[in-house]
Scaffold this motif. Structure first.
Motif, PDB file in Angstrom:
ATOM      1  N   VAL A  71     -12.398  15.046   2.215  1.00 43.70           N
ATOM      2  CA  VAL A  71     -12.575  13.596   2.302  1.00 43.70           C
ATOM      3  C   VAL A  71     -12.021  12.858   1.072  1.00 43.70           C
ATOM      4  N   PRO A  72     -12.258  13.354  -0.146  1.00 44.66           N
ATOM      5  CA  PRO A  72     -11.689  12.629  -1.299  1.00 44.66           C
ATOM      6  C   PRO A  72     -10.152  12.577  -1.249  1.00 44.66           C
ATOM      7  N   ASP A  73      -9.522  13.643  -0.770  1.00 46.19           N
ATOM      8  CA  ASP A  73      -8.057  13.655  -0.662  1.00 46.19           C
ATOM      9  C   ASP A  73      -7.583  12.701   0.430  1.00 46.19           C
ATOM     10  N   PHE A  74      -8.321  12.661   1.525  1.00 42.58           N
ATOM     11  CA  PHE A  74      -7.955  11.757   2.618  1.00 42.58           C
ATOM     12  C   PHE A  74      -7.958  10.314   2.113  1.00 42.58           C
ATOM     13  N   LEU A  75      -9.012   9.949   1.408  1.00 45.75           N
ATOM     14  CA  LEU A  75      -9.116   8.568   0.936  1.00 45.75           C
ATOM     15  C   LEU A  75      -8.070   8.262  -0.118  1.00 45.75           C
ATOM     16  N   SER A  76      -7.766   9.229  -0.940  1.00 45.43           N
ATOM     17  CA  SER A  76      -6.759   8.991  -1.958  1.00 45.43           C
ATOM     18  C   SER A  76      -5.381   8.818  -1.301  1.00 45.43           C
ATOM     19  N   TRP A  77      -5.135   9.574  -0.239  1.00 45.24           N
ATOM     20  CA  TRP A  77      -3.890   9.423   0.531  1.00 45.24           C
ATOM     21  C   TRP A  77      -3.838   8.046   1.210  1.00 45.24           C
ATOM     22  N   VAL A  78      -4.936   7.663   1.829  1.00 39.00           N
ATOM     23  CA  VAL A  78      -4.991   6.355   2.494  1.00 39.00           C
ATOM     24  C   VAL A  78      -4.745   5.234   1.484  1.00 39.00           C
ATOM     25  N   ARG A  79      -5.412   5.334   0.328  1.00 44.09           N
ATOM     26  CA  ARG A  79      -5.240   4.304  -0.702  1.00 44.09           C
ATOM     27  C   ARG A  79      -3.797   4.198  -1.166  1.00 44.09           C
ATOM     28  N   ALA A  80      -3.196   5.352  -1.428  1.00 40.97           N
ATOM     29  CA  ALA A  80      -1.820   5.340  -1.931  1.00 40.97           C
ATOM     30  C   ALA A  80      -0.869   4.746  -0.894  1.00 40.97           C
ATOM     31  N   ARG A  81      -1.015   5.155   0.362  1.00 40.16           N
ATOM     32  CA  ARG A  81      -0.112   4.641   1.407  1.00 40.16           C
ATOM     33  C   ARG A  81      -0.312   3.139   1.606  1.00 40.16           C
ATOM     34  N   HIS A  82      -1.530   2.704   1.500  1.00 43.32           N
ATOM     35  CA  HIS A  82      -1.816   1.298   1.756  1.00 43.32           C
ATOM     36  C   HIS A  82      -1.475   0.407   0.559  1.00 43.32           C
ATOM     37  N   PHE A  83      -2.012   0.771  -0.599  1.00 48.16           N
ATOM     38  CA  PHE A  83      -1.872  -0.128  -1.748  1.00 48.16           C
ATOM     39  C   PHE A  83      -0.546   0.049  -2.490  1.00 48.16           C
ATOM     40  N   GLU A  84       0.005   1.267  -2.472  1.00 43.92           N
ATOM     41  CA  GLU A  84       1.270   1.472  -3.184  1.00 43.92           C
ATOM     42  C   GLU A  84       2.472   1.324  -2.258  1.00 43.92           C
ATOM     43  N   ASP A  85       2.346   1.846  -1.031  1.00 45.13           N
ATOM     44  CA  ASP A  85       3.494   1.789  -0.108  1.00 45.13           C
ATOM     45  C   ASP A  85       3.358   0.636   0.886  1.00 45.13           C
ATOM     46  N   SER A  86       2.309  -0.162   0.739  1.00 44.88           N
ATOM     47  CA  SER A  86       2.102  -1.361   1.575  1.00 44.88           C
ATOM     48  C   SER A  86       2.071  -1.083   3.071  1.00 44.88           C
ATOM     49  N   GLU A  87       1.576   0.064   3.452  1.00 41.32           N
ATOM     50  CA  GLU A  87       1.463   0.321   4.893  1.00 41.32           C
ATOM     51  C   GLU A  87       0.204  -0.330   5.430  1.00 41.32           C
ATOM     52  N   PRO A  88       0.324  -1.009   6.583  1.00 39.94           N
ATOM     53  CA  PRO A  88      -0.864  -1.632   7.166  1.00 39.94           C
ATOM     54  C   PRO A  88      -1.921  -0.582   7.507  1.00 39.94           C
ATOM     55  N   MET A  89      -3.156  -0.906   7.219  1.00 37.22           N
ATOM     56  CA  MET A  89      -4.250   0.041   7.400  1.00 37.22           C
ATOM     57  C   MET A  89      -4.384   0.522   8.843  1.00 37.22           C
ATOM     58  N   ASP A  90      -4.208  -0.387   9.787  1.00 33.05           N
ATOM     59  CA  ASP A  90      -4.431   0.007  11.176  1.00 33.05           C
ATOM     60  C   ASP A  90      -3.455   1.078  11.636  1.00 33.05           C
ATOM     61  N   GLY A  91      -2.189   0.935  11.236  1.00 32.76           N
ATOM     62  CA  GLY A  91      -1.199   1.937  11.608  1.00 32.76           C
ATOM     63  C   GLY A  91      -1.483   3.267  10.949  1.00 32.76           C
ATOM     64  N   LEU A  92      -1.919   3.164   9.703  1.00 34.06           N
ATOM     65  CA  LEU A  92      -2.214   4.360   8.909  1.00 34.06           C
ATOM     66  C   LEU A  92      -3.343   5.187   9.536  1.00 34.06           C
ATOM     67  N   LEU A  93      -4.349   4.496  10.021  1.00 37.68           N
ATOM     68  CA  LEU A  93      -5.523   5.195  10.551  1.00 37.68           C
ATOM     69  C   LEU A  93      -5.416   5.526  12.031  1.00 37.68           C
ATOM     70  N   ALA A  94      -4.453   4.925  12.722  1.00 32.81           N
ATOM     71  CA  ALA A  94      -4.431   5.029  14.193  1.00 32.81           C
ATOM     72  C   ALA A  94      -4.510   6.464  14.698  1.00 32.81           C
ATOM     73  N   SER A  95      -3.678   7.344  14.150  1.00 31.51           N
ATOM     74  CA  SER A  95      -3.660   8.700  14.699  1.00 31.51           C
ATOM     75  C   SER A  95      -4.971   9.438  14.399  1.00 31.51           C
ATOM     76  N   TYR A  96      -5.632   9.050  13.311  1.00 27.97           N
ATOM     77  CA  TYR A  96      -6.915   9.682  12.987  1.00 27.97           C
ATOM     78  C   TYR A  96      -8.031   9.147  13.870  1.00 27.97           C
ATOM     79  N   ARG A  97      -7.878   7.901  14.304  1.00 24.35           N
ATOM     80  CA  ARG A  97      -8.934   7.308  15.131  1.00 24.35           C
ATOM     81  C   ARG A  97      -8.837   7.752  16.580  1.00 24.35           C
ATOM     82  N   THR A  98      -7.625   8.035  17.054  1.00 20.11           N
ATOM     83  CA  THR A  98      -7.475   8.309  18.487  1.00 20.11           C
ATOM     84  C   THR A  98      -6.822   9.649  18.803  1.00 20.11           C
ATOM     85  N   GLY A  99      -6.401  10.397  17.774  1.00 25.82           N
ATOM     86  CA  GLY A  99      -5.731  11.679  18.021  1.00 25.82           C
ATOM     87  C   GLY A  99      -6.650  12.675  18.709  1.00 25.82           C
TER      88      GLY A  99
END
Ligand SMILES: Nc1ncnc2c1ncn2[C@@H]1O[C@H](COP(=O)(O)OP(=O)(O)OP(=O)(O)O)[C@@H](O)[C@H]1O
Ligand SMILES: [Mg+2]
Length: 170
Positions: A71-99
């Motif tokens: 979980v700590p790695d997942f959140l750190s990955w999410v943070r980096a993709r969102h805040f550093e690479d400016s990826e929208p959160m919804d797209g980032l999480l989509a596959s995890y929410r519905t895969g």
């Protein structure tokens, strides 16, 4: 899955080492067979929770087609993709929410418990609950410190894991 853990299977999980883990083993086997959608393994250190989570991945998909996240790695990955690479959160999480593939979230509660972390984890785990998608969560966190919304949604798979640490006596 970390290299040294790739061999963790149901077959080499030895109940003689820790008979108290039988309900956890059985719940993970129900997830692997599709009979149950979730397992939430909560308890003390070293009693085999992560082993069973990885064994579930192996049994269902072989290791390549499910996801294993600490979980700590997942959140750190999410943070980096969102805040550093400016990826929208919804797209980032989509596959995890519905895969449809099994996702293991190992060590829930070990993350830095910010509001951001709680919110993103809740969104992912709530969606998996809504869609009954195969999910195994492990945690050392006492119930009263867990997100009660997550605890309630994963109650059908909750197993309190007892017994002593198997680390160091292998
Ligand atoms: N019953 C068992 N039979 C065989 N090996 C076991 C058993 N229980 C634990 N192990 C082994 O002991 C080590 C520790 O187990 P594991 O990492 O799964 O514990 P854990 O419950 O996830 O601990 P933590 O809460 O500290 O993360 C691993 O190498 C695992 O494969
Ligand atoms: Mg573990």
């Amino acid at each position: 899955v970390p290299a040294r853990r790739q061999a963790d299977t149901f077959e080499n999980f030895d109940l003689a080492k820790n008979p108290e883990m039988r309900p956890a083993l059985e719940q993970c086997q129900r997830v692997a067979s599709g009979e149950a959608w979730c397992a939430l393994l909560v308890g003390g250190y070293g009693n085999g929770k992560t082993h069973l989570a990885i064994a579930t991945l192996s049994a269902m998909h072989r290791l390549e087609s499910g996801y294993f996240w600490k979980v700590p790695d997942f959140l750190s990955w999410v943070r980096a993709r969102h805040f550093e690479d400016s990826e929208p959160m919804d797209g980032l999480l989509a596959s995890y929410r519905t895969g449809q593939a099994l996702i293991v979230f190992d060590d829930l509660g070990a993350e830095n418990q910010t509001e951001f972390a709680a919110e993103q984890l809740y969104r992912v785990l709530d969606s998996r609950y809504d869609n009954e998608l195969p999910t195994v969560v492990t945690s050392n966190t006492p119930f009263e410190r867990m997100d009660q919304r997550i605890l309630d949604r994963f109650a059908s798979g909750l197993v309190v894991c007892g017994g002593e640490s198997v680390r160091g006596r292998l």
